[in-house]
Scaffold this active site. Structure first.
Site, PDB file in Angstrom:
ATOM      1  N   ILE A 151       0.837  -1.203   0.000  1.00 46.49           N
ATOM      2  CA  ILE A 151       0.000   0.000   0.000  1.00 46.49           C
ATOM      3  C   ILE A 151       0.873   1.254   0.000  1.00 46.49           C
ATOM      4  CG2 ILE A 151      -1.809   1.262   1.233  1.00 46.49           C
ATOM      5  CD1 ILE A 151      -2.781  -1.510   2.280  1.00 46.49           C
ATOM      6  N   ASP A 170      11.262   2.336   6.501  1.00 50.23           N
ATOM      7  CA  ASP A 170      10.842   0.934   6.540  1.00 50.23           C
ATOM      8  C   ASP A 170      12.106   0.137   6.820  1.00 50.23           C
ATOM      9  OD1 ASP A 170      10.268  -1.738   5.910  1.00 50.23           O
ATOM     10  OD2 ASP A 170       8.631  -1.154   4.580  1.00 50.23           O
ATOM     11  N   GLU A 260     -12.491  -0.581  17.576  1.00 55.10           N
ATOM     12  CA  GLU A 260     -13.487  -0.412  16.517  1.00 55.10           C
ATOM     13  C   GLU A 260     -14.688  -1.307  16.789  1.00 55.10           C
ATOM     14  OE1 GLU A 260     -11.520  -1.030  12.759  1.00 55.10           O
ATOM     15  OE2 GLU A 260     -10.082   0.539  13.150  1.00 55.10           O
ATOM     16  N   HIS A 278     -13.148   2.614   8.978  1.00 56.26           N
ATOM     17  CA  HIS A 278     -12.407   1.461   8.420  1.00 56.26           C
ATOM     18  C   HIS A 278     -12.946   1.070   7.028  1.00 56.26           C
ATOM     19  CE1 HIS A 278      -9.683  -2.037   9.806  1.00 56.26           C
ATOM     20  NE2 HIS A 278      -9.628  -1.916   8.487  1.00 56.26           N
TER      21      HIS A 278
HETATM   22  P1  NAD Z   1       2.688  -5.020   3.611  1.00 55.72           P
HETATM   23  O1  NAD Z   1       2.971  -6.208   4.436  1.00 55.72           O
HETATM   24  O2  NAD Z   1       2.757  -5.157   2.106  1.00 55.72           O
HETATM   25  O3  NAD Z   1       3.667  -3.824   4.029  1.00 55.72           O
HETATM   26  C1  NAD Z   1       3.989  -3.506   5.360  1.00 55.72           C
HETATM   27  C2  NAD Z   1       5.366  -2.824   5.330  1.00 55.72           C
HETATM   28  O4  NAD Z   1       5.659  -2.375   6.646  1.00 55.72           O
HETATM   29  C3  NAD Z   1       6.485  -3.764   4.910  1.00 55.72           C
HETATM   30  O5  NAD Z   1       7.238  -3.213   3.847  1.00 55.72           O
HETATM   31  C4  NAD Z   1       7.351  -3.910   6.161  1.00 55.72           C
HETATM   32  O6  NAD Z   1       8.717  -4.036   5.843  1.00 55.72           O
HETATM   33  C5  NAD Z   1       7.056  -2.594   6.873  1.00 55.72           C
HETATM   34  N1  NAD Z   1       7.331  -2.634   8.299  1.00 55.72           N
HETATM   35  C6  NAD Z   1       7.377  -3.701   9.142  1.00 55.72           C
HETATM   36  N2  NAD Z   1       7.692  -3.278  10.387  1.00 55.72           N
HETATM   37  C7  NAD Z   1       7.858  -1.924  10.326  1.00 55.72           C
HETATM   38  C8  NAD Z   1       8.200  -0.926  11.264  1.00 55.72           C
HETATM   39  N3  NAD Z   1       8.452  -1.232  12.535  1.00 55.72           N
HETATM   40  N4  NAD Z   1       8.264   0.352  10.849  1.00 55.72           N
HETATM   41  C9  NAD Z   1       8.022   0.691   9.558  1.00 55.72           C
HETATM   42  N5  NAD Z   1       7.709  -0.220   8.602  1.00 55.72           N
HETATM   43  C10 NAD Z   1       7.623  -1.512   8.989  1.00 55.72           C
HETATM   44  O7  NAD Z   1       1.254  -4.495   4.077  1.00 55.72           O
HETATM   45  P2  NAD Z   1       0.212  -3.597   3.274  1.00 55.72           P
HETATM   46  O8  NAD Z   1      -0.725  -4.461   2.520  1.00 55.72           O
HETATM   47  O9  NAD Z   1       0.923  -2.513   2.573  1.00 55.72           O
HETATM   48  O10 NAD Z   1      -0.628  -3.016   4.527  1.00 55.72           O
HETATM   49  C11 NAD Z   1      -0.117  -1.941   5.287  1.00 55.72           C
HETATM   50  C12 NAD Z   1      -1.026  -1.673   6.488  1.00 55.72           C
HETATM   51  O11 NAD Z   1      -2.338  -1.336   6.031  1.00 55.72           O
HETATM   52  C13 NAD Z   1      -1.212  -2.864   7.409  1.00 55.72           C
HETATM   53  O12 NAD Z   1      -1.246  -2.415   8.747  1.00 55.72           O
HETATM   54  C14 NAD Z   1      -2.593  -3.402   7.039  1.00 55.72           C
HETATM   55  O13 NAD Z   1      -3.196  -4.119   8.090  1.00 55.72           O
HETATM   56  C15 NAD Z   1      -3.309  -2.117   6.736  1.00 55.72           C
HETATM   57  N6  NAD Z   1      -4.491  -2.253   5.882  1.00 55.72           N
HETATM   58  C16 NAD Z   1      -5.587  -1.529   6.265  1.00 55.72           C
HETATM   59  C17 NAD Z   1      -6.720  -1.564   5.472  1.00 55.72           C
HETATM   60  C18 NAD Z   1      -7.935  -0.773   5.876  1.00 55.72           C
HETATM   61  O14 NAD Z   1      -9.035  -1.182   5.539  1.00 55.72           O
HETATM   62  N7  NAD Z   1      -7.766   0.364   6.538  1.00 55.72           N
HETATM   63  C19 NAD Z   1      -6.750  -2.349   4.304  1.00 55.72           C
HETATM   64  C20 NAD Z   1      -5.599  -3.055   3.944  1.00 55.72           C
HETATM   65  C21 NAD Z   1      -4.466  -3.004   4.752  1.00 55.72           C
END
Ligand code: NAD
Length: 525
Positions: A151, A170, A260, A278
């Site tokens: 994302i 990251d 939530e 959300h």
């Molecule tokens: P992803 O696993 O592709 O990416 C997560 C990234 O965070 C990775 O690159 C990882 O290296 C990095 N990371 C890990 N620990 C870290 C830290 N301590 N500090 C900084 N970066 C760190 O996940 P994604 O699909 O991109 O999702 C990102 C976030 O969005 C997640 O928390 C997910 O649950 C959330 N999400 C929310 C919704 C929503 O409806 N609001 C929908 C989809 C995903």
């Protein structure tokens, strides 16, 4: 005819499955746990979103069940261990909502910058007020991303087109890949200090929980805007609300909350906070994409015996899998242990299989190891199917070596990892059926890869272990066991403390301040 129970009532995207002559789909919307337990006895497959909890109890009652499909990403509502023990495949659809979540993030960011929700509300109440809603352009501003996964990267690509400078923190990102998109990897403090907009895209874990708080906000530019479409508990809502009231933070746009639905509405009621309940993944396209993919996964599993998108089973047939199970679990655990103890972005992994194990299907074991290590870093969606492609996407080189001879053990797995911060190794074996980690970073240890542990690197000198016991005891945490590994007296040592439950960040912080301690990590397996 395969009978599939669906516990939600949207059938969009499921046409292929609904029309398939070999399947009968029955919908019981959100059954109570009692009803669910009674119903599940009659079905071969289960299709869920997040509306039910598939507990060990439900799985025990599921006499015929062979497959659980989660139409979405997170499988935290399924007891995967109970399912694996019963030979039930658990599958998900990773990444189906990436674009939707990225677009929602941008929508929130623009709403905040241009006061769209407030101006809309004002005009709807028949006020023609133009002076109170002066906005800001995005062009020329700096966007700081925390978390550069799927994302985060999609948000970056789009905001670069808006003329923003994009920087990201990251700890596991590959700087070369980031730079090919025009994103600069920075330290967390640099992102705090330089960004006009900070958007959160990391998973919720021990290191990110509560990371946006009074202390970190002090390091940010005055007038920063904060966007959170990741997970609510990453922000301390009270601290953010106070910072907005004081003017240190200009505003926030939030899609996710500590609880939530919320119990404490303070942050939502704070001025200059734009909120959605959300909704980031809630688009027709995301839900349809997910449902279409899950239809195919279910059909392939029941009609061809093909396992896809499984979170608990690699893609081999079930008979081969049964022979591999003990080593698959060991590889997964070794990866999970290493993923929680290393630092820096991974560039290379080398796995050596020694002894009888080298004659097995080692590629499945490598996939299990990759799933173990990458799940610690990414957001829960690395499974046995996508682990190799996730590693490739992140620019990680993977090497496998097979050595037939192994004098001391019947089978040994050695995983060596190169990261931007150093080189790490770990070795594991099976004694009869018992899993053991026998080496970490060149030091001999004897650790069971299960439960909760505190992983410490320290200088081997008198007093360290005693102080450790005192600090842990003072926090009222029970020590169930302790292993120390060292090569030479007075040199580097590893101490692994077994505890009954995961310990607080506060205790980790206190341990890190003990003289002689060089690193502390929480490990949960
Ligand atoms: P992803 O696993 O592709 O990416 C997560 C990234 O965070 C990775 O690159 C990882 O290296 C990095 N990371 C890990 N620990 C870290 C830290 N301590 N500090 C900084 N970066 C760190 O996940 P994604 O699909 O991109 O999702 C990102 C976030 O969005 C997640 O928390 C997910 O649950 C959330 N999400 C929310 C919704 C929503 O409806 N609001 C929908 C989809 C995903």
């Amino acid at each position: 005819m395969y009978k599939i129970l669906m516990t939600y009532d949207s059938q969009e995207g499921l046409d292929e499955l609904l029309k398939h002559p070999e399947f009968k789909i029955e919908v019981f919307n959100k059954p109570s746990p009692e009803k669910f337990k009674e119903l599940i006895k009659n079905y071969d497959g289960l299709l869920i979103r997040s509306e039910v909890k598939v507990t060990a109890d439900i799985i025990e009652a599921a006499d015929k069940l062979k497959f659980i499909g989660r139409a979405g990403t997170g499988v935290d509502n399924v007891d995967k261990n109970a399912a694996t023990q019963k030979g039930i495949v658990v599958a998900n659809v990773p990444g189906g909502n990436t674009i939707s979540a990225a677009e929602h993030t941008i929508g929130l960011m623009l709403s905040l910058a241009r006061n769209i929700p407030e101006a809309h509300k004002s005009l709807k109440s028949k006020k023609w007020d133009r002076k109170n809603f002066m906005g800001c352009e995005m062009q020329g501003k700096t966007l700081g991303l925390i978390g550069l996964g799927r994302i985060g990267t999609e948000v970056a690509k789009r905001m670069i087109a808006f003329g923003m400078k994009v920087i990201a923190y990251d700890p596991f990102a590959n700087a070369e890949i980031a730079s090919s998109y025009g994103i600069k990897i920075k330290s967390l403090d640099e992102v705090y200090a330089q960004a006009d907009y900070i958007s959160l895209h990391s998973p919720l874990n021990d290191s990110t929980k509560g990371m946006i708080n009074t202390e970190s906000i002090k390091k940010m530019k005055k007038g920063v805007c904060i966007i959170n479409c990741a997970r609510g508990p990453i922000i301390n809502e009270k601290d953010l609300s106070d910072a907005i009231k004081s003017g240190q933070v200009k505003g926030a746009a939030l899609d996710v909350f500590a609880k939530e639905p919320p119990e404490d509405w303070t942050i939502i009621e704070t001025d200059n906070v734009v909120v959605t309940p959300h909704l980031a993944a809630s688009t027709e396209e995301a839900q349809i994409k997910i449902a279409e993919e899950m239809s195919g996964v279910i059909i392939d599993y029941f009609t061809k015996g093909l396992i896809r998108n499984a979170v608990n089973v690699p893609t081999v047939d079930w008979e081969t899998y049964k022979k591999l199970v003990p080593y698959i679990d060991l590889s997964d655990k070794i990866g999970a242990f290493q993923g929680q103890t290393i630092d820096g972005g991974i560039s290379e992994i080398e796995i050596t299989y020694q002894g009888t194990i080298s004659t097995l299907n080692t590629s499945s074991l490598t996939v299990a190891y990759l799933k173990g290590i990458l799940s610690q870093i990414l957001d829960l969606k690395v499974n046995f199917v996508n682990a190799p492609s996730v590693a490739k996407e992140r620019g990680i080189k993977i090497k496998e070596a097979l050595i037939r001879d192994c004098s001391d053990y019947s089978g040994l797995i050695i995983a060596k990892v190169k990261t931007s911060k150093g080189e790490y190794s770990i070795s594991g074996t099976l004694f009869d059926k018992n899993q053991r980690i026998i080496e970490i970073n060149g030091l001999a240890v004897d650790v069971m890869p299960s439960g909760n542990k505190i992983f410490i690197t320290n200088t081997d000198k008198p007093g360290v272990i005693g102080n450790l016991g005192t600090v842990i005891g003072a926090a009222n945490v029970n020590i169930a066991g302790m292993t120390v590994g060292r090569k030479q007296i007075g040199k580097e040592a590893i101490t692994i403390v077994e505890v009954d439950s995961s310990v607080s960040n506060d205790l980790i912080d206190k341990i890190s301040k003990i003289e002689g301690v060089t690193k502390v990590k929480n490990v949960s397996l």
